[in-house]
Design a protein around this motif. Structure first.
Motif: not given
Length: 286
Positions: A158-165, A178-187
């Motif tokens: 989430x912080x990388x997405x925010x940084x880019x936006x 995507x509410x599920x995809x964060x688990x792919x980076x263990x968030x």
């Protein structure tokens, strides 16, 4: 809130010849969907069928089904300035296609690397952001909002997405959340959803089964960045707390598109239908 599906959810059936993208619109409307996202390259393509754009627009209008979002791949990490410019031009041409389809939201990928470290991300940030600015500026002429999705490991937390936006700094560049995809980076998905809801233009609903790195379940699973085992699940059947996540989305005041993105091992039509009904039931109850 407008609940619908991504055509990505149906690509298995399209690749097997059981369903065309046009029949996919009929199918989505038949289960009660109010919209469908268009994701070319998975079961169908526009370049191979020049008349497809017009037919999709016409069919959607007949069904009263909105074409909500147009999603494509892209990678602005290139080996030369020429290929960088070519990739930007290609994505801009896809913005033109989204406009012809009458779609006002478009997700494009931004970068992929084997080295997914924060150091590398910081080094790449301005190159990625510069491309996104140019595309968003072109899209603004059509009233289209472009976005980056949290997937692909590199730009997923989430912080990388925010940084880019924030680096792109355009009102019409946001995130497909995507509410599920964060688990792919263990968030933690509940925390990450809360973090990025204020910059979301679109919300994907996905679920996963999650097992610890010490317990290899075997075939059909992949690993998160930290080594946990993951497998796509029917929304509502997996290990994500979808009730809490959807309650957070709802309480935020988000009133845009919710889109089922199914990628489990069950038959895609059955899995997508059950996921759609589960999300509608959960949303109504939170």
């Amino acid at each position: 809130m407008k609940l619908g599906i991504s055509s990505y959810s149906l690509y298995q059936a399209m690749q097997q010849g059981r369903l065309t993208i046009e029949e996919g619109l009929d199918w989505a409307a038949g289960i009660g969907g109010r919209h469908i996202e268009i994701v070319p390259g998975l079961g169908f393509g526009f370049d191979e069928d020049p008349g497809l754009e017009e037919r999709l627009v016409g069919r959607a209008q007949e069904l009263g089904l909105e074409l909500s979002n147009y999603a494509i791949g892209a990678n602005f990490i290139t080996d030369s300035e020429a290929s960088y410019e070519e990739e930007i031009a290609r994505v801009i041409s896809e913005v033109d296609r989204a406009n012809r389809l009458g779609i006002k939201l478009m997700r494009h990928d931004v970068a992929s690397r084997e080295d997914t470290s924060i150091l590398r991300f910081n080094e790449d940030l301005e190159q990625i952001a510069a491309a996104c600015r140019r595309i968003a500026d072109h899209a603004a002429g059509y009233g289209i909002t472009t976005s980056v999705e949290n997937h692909g490991y590199y730009v997923q937390a989430s912080d990388r997405v925010q940084t880019l936006v924030h680096a792109v700094d355009r009102p019409n560049f946001r995130t497909t959340l995507d509410v599920g995809n964060f688990v792919c980076v263990d968030e933690n998905p509940l925390t990450a959803v809360r973090n990025n809801l204020p910059i979301a233009s679109m919300v994907h609903i996905k679920d996963f089964y999650i097992r610890p790195s010490s317990r290899n379940p075997g075939e059909g699973w992949f690993t998160s960045a930290g080594g946990s085992y993951l497998r796509g699940a029917i929304a509502g059947h997996g290990d994500l707390d979808l009730q809490a996540i959807l309650a957070r989305v709802k309480s935020s005041g988000y009133d845009g598109f919710l889109s089922i993105e199914y990628e489990g091992m069950e038959d895609c039509l059955e899995g997508t239908r059950i996921a759609f009904n589960n999300v509608r039931r959960i949303w109504d109850g939170v």
